[in-house]
Motif scaffolding. Sequence first.
Motif, PDB file in Angstrom:
ATOM      1  N   ARG A  14       0.827  -1.203   0.000  1.00 21.50           N
ATOM      2  CA  ARG A  14       0.000   0.000   0.000  1.00 21.50           C
ATOM      3  C   ARG A  14       0.864   1.258   0.000  1.00 21.50           C
ATOM      4  O   ARG A  14       0.593   2.217  -0.729  1.00 21.50           O
ATOM      5  CB  ARG A  14      -0.930  -0.004   1.218  1.00 21.50           C
ATOM      6  CG  ARG A  14      -1.862   1.198   1.273  1.00 21.50           C
ATOM      7  CD  ARG A  14      -2.913   1.041   2.358  1.00 21.50           C
ATOM      8  NE  ARG A  14      -2.340   1.064   3.689  1.00 21.50           N
ATOM      9  CZ  ARG A  14      -2.437   0.072   4.568  1.00 21.50           C
ATOM     10  NH1 ARG A  14      -3.051  -1.042   4.245  1.00 21.50           N
ATOM     11  NH2 ARG A  14      -1.908   0.187   5.767  1.00 21.50           N
ATOM     12  N   ARG A 127      -7.628   3.618   7.746  1.00 23.69           N
ATOM     13  CA  ARG A 127      -6.598   3.242   6.786  1.00 23.69           C
ATOM     14  C   ARG A 127      -6.527   1.734   6.574  1.00 23.69           C
ATOM     15  O   ARG A 127      -6.355   1.261   5.456  1.00 23.69           O
ATOM     16  CB  ARG A 127      -5.244   3.774   7.270  1.00 23.69           C
ATOM     17  CG  ARG A 127      -4.099   3.524   6.309  1.00 23.69           C
ATOM     18  CD  ARG A 127      -4.327   4.183   4.960  1.00 23.69           C
ATOM     19  NE  ARG A 127      -4.469   5.630   5.069  1.00 23.69           N
ATOM     20  CZ  ARG A 127      -4.733   6.415   4.035  1.00 23.69           C
ATOM     21  NH1 ARG A 127      -4.916   5.894   2.837  1.00 23.69           N
ATOM     22  NH2 ARG A 127      -4.850   7.721   4.201  1.00 23.69           N
ATOM     23  N   GLU A 130      -8.581  -0.208   3.843  1.00 26.12           N
ATOM     24  CA  GLU A 130      -8.204  -0.245   2.429  1.00 26.12           C
ATOM     25  C   GLU A 130      -7.935  -1.673   1.970  1.00 26.12           C
ATOM     26  O   GLU A 130      -8.444  -2.115   0.932  1.00 26.12           O
ATOM     27  CB  GLU A 130      -6.974   0.630   2.186  1.00 26.12           C
ATOM     28  CG  GLU A 130      -6.534   0.679   0.728  1.00 26.12           C
ATOM     29  CD  GLU A 130      -5.438   1.701   0.483  1.00 26.12           C
ATOM     30  OE1 GLU A 130      -4.802   1.624  -0.585  1.00 26.12           O
ATOM     31  OE2 GLU A 130      -5.218   2.573   1.345  1.00 26.12           O
ATOM     32  N   TYR A 133     -11.264  -3.748   2.020  1.00 26.71           N
ATOM     33  CA  TYR A 133     -12.150  -3.443   0.899  1.00 26.71           C
ATOM     34  C   TYR A 133     -11.570  -3.980  -0.409  1.00 26.71           C
ATOM     35  O   TYR A 133     -12.293  -4.545  -1.235  1.00 26.71           O
ATOM     36  CB  TYR A 133     -12.388  -1.936   0.778  1.00 26.71           C
ATOM     37  CG  TYR A 133     -13.338  -1.603  -0.351  1.00 26.71           C
ATOM     38  CD1 TYR A 133     -14.715  -1.607  -0.146  1.00 26.71           C
ATOM     39  CD2 TYR A 133     -12.861  -1.334  -1.634  1.00 26.71           C
ATOM     40  CE1 TYR A 133     -15.590  -1.348  -1.187  1.00 26.71           C
ATOM     41  CE2 TYR A 133     -13.734  -1.077  -2.682  1.00 26.71           C
ATOM     42  CZ  TYR A 133     -15.095  -1.082  -2.447  1.00 26.71           C
ATOM     43  OH  TYR A 133     -15.957  -0.840  -3.484  1.00 26.71           O
ATOM     44  N   VAL A 171      -6.918  -0.041  -4.670  1.00 25.33           N
ATOM     45  CA  VAL A 171      -7.661   1.066  -4.078  1.00 25.33           C
ATOM     46  C   VAL A 171      -6.631   2.009  -3.477  1.00 25.33           C
ATOM     47  O   VAL A 171      -5.697   1.570  -2.823  1.00 25.33           O
ATOM     48  CB  VAL A 171      -8.629   0.585  -2.975  1.00 25.33           C
ATOM     49  CG1 VAL A 171      -9.441   1.756  -2.433  1.00 25.33           C
ATOM     50  CG2 VAL A 171      -9.553  -0.493  -3.513  1.00 25.33           C
ATOM     51  N   PHE A 173      -6.685   5.031  -1.104  1.00 28.39           N
ATOM     52  CA  PHE A 173      -7.393   5.963  -0.235  1.00 28.39           C
ATOM     53  C   PHE A 173      -6.699   7.321  -0.170  1.00 28.39           C
ATOM     54  O   PHE A 173      -7.337   8.335   0.064  1.00 28.39           O
ATOM     55  CB  PHE A 173      -7.478   5.393   1.183  1.00 28.39           C
ATOM     56  CG  PHE A 173      -8.540   4.340   1.367  1.00 28.39           C
ATOM     57  CD1 PHE A 173      -9.088   3.674   0.287  1.00 28.39           C
ATOM     58  CD2 PHE A 173      -8.986   4.014   2.631  1.00 28.39           C
ATOM     59  CE1 PHE A 173     -10.055   2.695   0.459  1.00 28.39           C
ATOM     60  CE2 PHE A 173      -9.957   3.043   2.824  1.00 28.39           C
ATOM     61  CZ  PHE A 173     -10.487   2.379   1.733  1.00 28.39           C
ATOM     62  N   SER A 221     -12.845   6.032  -7.110  1.00 22.43           N
ATOM     63  CA  SER A 221     -12.169   5.457  -5.947  1.00 22.43           C
ATOM     64  C   SER A 221     -10.659   5.562  -6.058  1.00 22.43           C
ATOM     65  O   SER A 221      -9.948   5.491  -5.061  1.00 22.43           O
ATOM     66  CB  SER A 221     -12.572   3.991  -5.760  1.00 22.43           C
ATOM     67  OG  SER A 221     -12.012   3.176  -6.772  1.00 22.43           O
TER      68      SER A 221
END
Length: 237
Positions: A14, A127, A130, A133, A171, A173, A221
């Motif tokens: 991430r 956080r 993320e 999801y 994704v 965020f 998104s």
Amino acid sequence: MMVEGHGAAGRVARHIRQLIVEGVLEPGARVAEAALAERLGVSRTPVRNALPVLASEGLLEPVGKRGFAVRAFTKEESYAATELRCVLEGYAARKLALRDDRAPVVEQLREAMTDGDAIFTKGFLEREDEDRYAAMNRRFHDLVVNGAGDSLLQDMIQRVYAIPFVAPDVVAFNRIPAEEIFPILMSAQHQHHAMIDAIAAGQADFAESLMRGHSAAARRSLGLEERFNEVPSSGAA
């Protein structure tokens, strides 16, 4: 310093993804395990495990024997590929809705949504949500694509997923303020439920239409509407 342990590779992935999205790691730049590990305050092991994940998302490409570099791509590629992804997945949703043996897949889709719904019950996103999801979203889309029972279609979709920022488990965020990303993903979750209902009812046209329109939520998104706002929509959303 980032705490290591269970899920460390996901957290590292991430953070590296964020560096790529923000342009800190520029296209074509060689990704050095040692430098990234020092930058993120972790050992080299989670970095080493995270790099193939990012390569599978299309953000990195193999160089040399075991190395990776940031993949060069254009805004048009990512934007158009997101549209193409939803066209192909729409066809997958149609084929699944027309199958007489779709009930087990529908049940698995509803189970995936239970996991996803739990993310939104508290009314805000954190956080760590993320990764949760992203995993739920990937499971949903994989179930639809694989449930269509078309190996050629599966192969075509996997090729599209290799374009940066297109795979359903990507994704970001950090691209959008937390108060804005929540309603975007909540809307996408409602779309998931509507698609499952259409598939379960055998409403092939409606299921396909919903999936094709799903591209708008996918772009928002990831901040693609803002990042690539000069690229016109094809109208699929």
